[in-house]
Design a protein around this motif. Sequence first.
Motif, PDB file in Angstrom:
ATOM      1  N   PRO A  73      -8.324  -1.495   0.014  1.00  0.00           N
ATOM      2  CA  PRO A  73      -7.668  -0.323  -0.579  1.00  0.00           C
ATOM      3  C   PRO A  73      -6.936  -0.680  -1.862  1.00  0.00           C
ATOM      4  CG  PRO A  73      -6.471  -1.089   1.355  1.00  0.00           C
ATOM      5  CD  PRO A  73      -7.742  -1.865   1.306  1.00  0.00           C
ATOM      6  N   LEU A 103       0.856  -1.175   0.000  1.00  0.00           N
ATOM      7  CA  LEU A 103       0.000   0.000   0.000  1.00  0.00           C
ATOM      8  C   LEU A 103       0.896   1.230   0.000  1.00  0.00           C
ATOM      9  CD1 LEU A 103      -2.612  -1.081   2.698  1.00  0.00           C
ATOM     10  CD2 LEU A 103      -2.641  -1.538   0.240  1.00  0.00           C
ATOM     11  N   ASP A 108      -8.500   4.044   0.404  1.00  0.00           N
ATOM     12  CA  ASP A 108      -8.922   3.003   1.341  1.00  0.00           C
ATOM     13  C   ASP A 108     -10.444   3.023   1.478  1.00  0.00           C
ATOM     14  OD1 ASP A 108      -9.077   1.041   3.192  1.00  0.00           O
ATOM     15  OD2 ASP A 108      -8.077   2.117   4.795  1.00  0.00           O
TER      16      ASP A 108
END
Length: 198
Positions: A86, A71, A81
């Motif tokens: 996400p 991420l 997200d």
Amino acid sequence: GTSQTGTAVTLDVAHKLADSITANFTAVGYTHLGDDMGANKMEGSSADGFFNVANLTGSFGDTTVVVGRQLLATPMLGGFDWLMAPGAFEAGTLVNKSVDKVTFIASYVNKWRGNNTGDTFAKLADDNYALGVGYDDVVNANLWYYNVDALKYKQTYLDVAKTFGVVTVAAQGVKTNYETAADATAYGVKISGDIEGI
């Protein structure tokens, strides 16, 4: 006609392979709640699963390296997200804190999984990277440079914030140079404060 419903379970695992190296995984399993609950299927199918995060993270003194699915949360390049999971990236990221109060960050991005796209990590064309430096002492400041060949633009981003007692003054600006469209500039200023808990 545009409704979607679903439910998901995520499992986060961090396994230490050595003193300085950790394997990280986030598994996402999801299922559609039925046609009566939503006309469209979340993540593009009735039920499935995928690894949104799958990387090796190495910490060596003041430097951290992350390679694999991860991420990202930089000012102008990141995965939102929301929805089932996400947005994620296949990338290599380096973070260095050798200089006091300064953080250097570099990410090279190869693939991107957008929100609500299941296990599809789309290959990005050519070179896509972000270079950033952050400073946190007298002021909090962040300077970033982005090269996103996949969408044919280059971008410079700067933000600065300082707190005076109970008042914080912040400013940010971004300049985007497009190859196929008119260049753009955006900026903003914010003043905020906490007075008697309000």
